[in-house]
Design a protein around this motif. Structure first.
Motif, short mmCIF file in Angstrom:
data_model
loop_
_atom_site.label_atom_id
_atom_site.label_comp_id
_atom_site.label_asym_id
_atom_site.label_seq_id
_atom_site.Cartn_x
_atom_site.Cartn_y
_atom_site.Cartn_z
N ILE A 143 38.25 42.28 27.99
CA ILE A 143 38.92 41.36 28.97
C ILE A 143 39.99 40.83 28.34
N SER A 145 43.05 37.87 28.75
CA SER A 145 43.24 36.81 29.52
C SER A 145 44.68 36.23 29.15
N GLN A 151 39.90 31.25 30.42
CA GLN A 151 39.61 32.28 29.50
C GLN A 151 38.36 33.03 29.94
N ALA A 152 38.54 34.03 30.61
CA ALA A 152 37.28 35.03 31.09
C ALA A 152 36.47 35.25 29.96
N LEU A 158 35.07 37.19 36.62
CA LEU A 158 36.29 37.86 37.24
C LEU A 158 36.22 37.71 38.59
N LYS A 161 39.17 36.83 41.43
CA LYS A 161 40.37 36.72 40.55
C LYS A 161 41.07 38.24 40.45
N VAL A 163 42.85 41.13 38.81
CA VAL A 163 42.55 42.03 37.73
C VAL A 163 43.51 43.21 37.82
N LEU A 200 50.76 40.69 33.77
CA LEU A 200 49.76 39.33 33.51
C LEU A 200 50.66 38.47 32.81
N GLU A 206 45.71 37.68 36.75
CA GLU A 206 45.24 36.98 35.85
C GLU A 206 44.40 37.50 34.48
N TYR A 207 44.07 38.68 34.66
CA TYR A 207 43.29 39.45 33.46
C TYR A 207 43.52 40.73 33.70
N THR A 229 39.50 37.80 25.40
CA THR A 229 38.32 36.76 25.42
C THR A 229 36.91 37.17 25.82
#
Length: 290
Positions: A143, A145, A151-152, A158, A161, A163, A200, A206-207, A229
């Motif tokens: 992942i 971030s 910070q996942a 997730l 979120k 992605v 991103l 977001e991820y 992360t």
């Protein structure tokens, strides 16, 4: 009297001239023929045998594996350096065929190119459907971030979120598996990984789920924007892909990979692009998410 004397002299002169003619001919016949001033031409050197040309399909927008240098448009990257070293080891020439990732496997099956060198993860499905070489690089999904965001560290984080993934990659397959298992991911699929990282950075996602080596490269070039992360979510070492029936080529390529590993060349290329050695002591146990 004078007339008689004159006649006698003319006759003697004619006899003398007649006697000289055969000697001239003999002298001419005996004289050696003039030597030719041109020496015999040397045989032309044999032309060097032409090298076998192997066509290679590659997604040329996947840094740091294969991408175009901005100033010169030259194709560069880890896989490009690896392919050059492999071609030299095998005594062949490489001809690249740039191909979008979502169609790259069809191209090798239809004969558009002989093999794929493009950060191809070794998976059970690909082993079954294609000829896959022994691995030449460690790899797995992580992942990434945004550096200024939450910070996942796990898939659970997730949930709910946005992605991003590259279309038809193992990260795309993994994201769909997470969704099927109940994680509420808003999935964005991009044609290239470069587009995913731009999204991103721009905040529209977001991820990112992506290969660890690719994530590491982006972080090394822009640490203020990205972080890895999570730990490795899978284990998908990288290999070369070709048509299942091309067993002779597969054998030769495997021998070439081993020679480059034994000589330290693979470590050298890995250090150049990742500042770490991901090319030796590779964990070959396949752990994919599908």
């Amino acid at each position: 009297m004078k007339k008689i004397l004159a006649v006698i002299m003319v006759m003697m002169l004619a006899i003398g001239l007649a006697g000289c003619a055969p000697k001239e001919k003999e002298a001419n016949a005996a004289a050696p023929a003039p030597e030719s001033t041109n020496e015999a031409a040397a045989p032309a050197p044999e032309a060097a045998p032409e090298k076998l040309v192997i066509k290679v399909g590659t997604d040329d927008a996947y840094p740091p594996f294969e991408y175009h240098e901005e100033a010169t448009n030259e194709l560069i990257g880890f896989d490009v350096d690896f392919a050059k070293a492999l071609a030299e080891e095998m005594g062949v020439e490489i001809e690249y065929v740039p191909t979008a990732w979502d169609g790259i496997f069809n191209g090798v099956n239809t004969g558009q190119y002989d093999m794929i060198i493009s950060c191809v993860s070794i998976t059970p499905d690909r082993i079954e459907g294609f000829g896959m070489t022994n691995p030449y690089l460690s790899n797995g999904i992580v992942i990434v971030s945004a550096a200024d965001g939450e910070q996942a560290t796990s898939i659970d984080q997730l949930d709910g979120k946005k992605v991003g993934v590259q279309l038809e990659t193992t990260a795309d397959i993994a994201a769909k598996k997470f969704i099927a298992d109940g994680t509420d991911i808003s999935l964005s699929q991009f044609d290239s990984v470069m587009e995913a990282f731009a999204a991103l950075k721009g905040g529209s996602i977001e991820y990112i789920l992506v290969d660890s080596s690719v994530g590491g490269f982006y972080i090394s070039t822009d640490p203020e924007s990205f972080n890895i992360t999570s730990g490795l979510l899978s284990n998908e070492p990288i290999g070369i892909c070709m048509a299942k029936e091309n067993t002779e080529l597969l054998e030769k390529v495997n021998a070439g990979i081993k020679a480059l590993q034994d000589s330290g060349k693979m470590t050298e290329i890995s250090q150049k692009w990742f500042s770490a050695d991901f090319a030796t002591n590779i964990d070959a146990e396949i752990k994919v998410i599908e």
